[in-house]
Design a protein around this motif. Structure first.
Motif, mmCIF file in Angstrom:
data_model
loop_
_atom_site.group_PDB
_atom_site.id
_atom_site.type_symbol
_atom_site.label_atom_id
_atom_site.label_comp_id
_atom_site.label_asym_id
_atom_site.label_seq_id
_atom_site.Cartn_x
_atom_site.Cartn_y
_atom_site.Cartn_z
ATOM 1 N N CYS A 1 1.622 8.159 -14.255
ATOM 2 C CA CYS A 1 2.479 7.479 -13.868
ATOM 3 C C CYS A 1 2.743 7.365 -12.150
ATOM 4 N N LEU A 2 2.720 8.676 -11.758
ATOM 5 C CA LEU A 2 2.549 8.590 -10.291
ATOM 6 C C LEU A 2 1.634 7.761 -9.581
ATOM 7 N N GLY A 3 0.331 7.917 -10.375
ATOM 8 C CA GLY A 3 -0.785 7.304 -9.660
ATOM 9 C C GLY A 3 -0.751 5.928 -9.729
ATOM 10 N N ARG A 4 -0.077 5.254 -10.855
ATOM 11 C CA ARG A 4 0.199 3.714 -11.168
ATOM 12 C C ARG A 4 1.211 3.401 -9.874
ATOM 13 N N ILE A 5 1.977 4.149 -9.709
ATOM 14 C CA ILE A 5 3.370 3.782 -8.800
ATOM 15 C C ILE A 5 2.562 3.963 -7.221
ATOM 16 N N ASN A 6 1.873 4.786 -7.053
ATOM 17 C CA ASN A 6 1.197 5.068 -5.716
ATOM 18 C C ASN A 6 0.235 3.944 -5.456
ATOM 19 N N ARG A 7 -0.474 3.654 -6.554
ATOM 20 C CA ARG A 7 -1.485 2.287 -6.308
ATOM 21 C C ARG A 7 -0.495 0.963 -6.170
ATOM 22 N N ALA A 8 0.507 0.757 -6.966
ATOM 23 C CA ALA A 8 1.325 -0.337 -6.467
ATOM 24 C C ALA A 8 1.938 -0.423 -5.096
ATOM 25 N N ILE A 9 2.457 0.775 -4.777
ATOM 26 C CA ILE A 9 3.119 0.642 -3.333
ATOM 27 C C ILE A 9 1.832 0.426 -2.519
#
Length: 149
Positions: free
Chosen positions: A120-128
């Motif tokens: 989840c953190l990886g996907r958030i980081n990728r999105a931002i």
């Protein structure tokens, strides 16, 4: 300048860490907004304005607060809410700086719940990072530009 503090203080070590961060910001003009949850709500309450510069520290804490807090939410729901709140912040200030962590380099496989957090953190980081003008990774105190100039 606004400092959006996401850490939930729960012990003596946390108190010392928060105090250290306050000392580092002292005299630099920051207004601190404590927001371990609900970024958008904290922002709307304070109303910094479109010329504000926001420093959010840190995404890893924010996600952990939501996923492992008193009222845990499913990862996909949490991810969606956090990304939406970040986009709202981005659209309502001049500059948004986000501190996060890279949590995949250790090569360790964790229990399913921790793996869900990391993904989840990886996907958030990728999105931002996708939405960001600039992305830097700091390795041993050395900033490495990954996006922008």
């Amino acid at each position: 300048l606004y400092y959006l503090a996401t850490m939930k203080v729960s012990d003596e070590e946390g108190i010392k860490r928060v105090e250290r961060h306050r000392q580092l910001r002292e005299g630099k003009g920051f207004i601190t907004i404590e927001c371990p949850l609900r970024l958008g709500e904290a922002f709307r309450k304070e109303r910094p304005g479109r010329n504000a510069t926001l420093l959010l520290e840190c995404m890893s804490n924010l996600l952990a607060n939501v996923m492992f807090g008193e009222e845990p939410a499913p990862a996909s729901f949490t991810e969606e809410i956090i990304i939406r709140e970040i986009m709202e912040l981005k659209g309502n200030c001049r500059h948004l700086v986000i501190v996060t962590n890279e949590v995949f380099s250790d090569g360790i496989c964790y229990e399913a719940f921790t793996e869900t957090y990391r993904s989840c953190l990886g996907r958030i980081n990728r999105a931002i990072a996708h939405e960001a003008d600039m992305v830097y990774e700091v390795v041993y105190g050395i900033p490495i530009c990954l996006k922008g100039e």
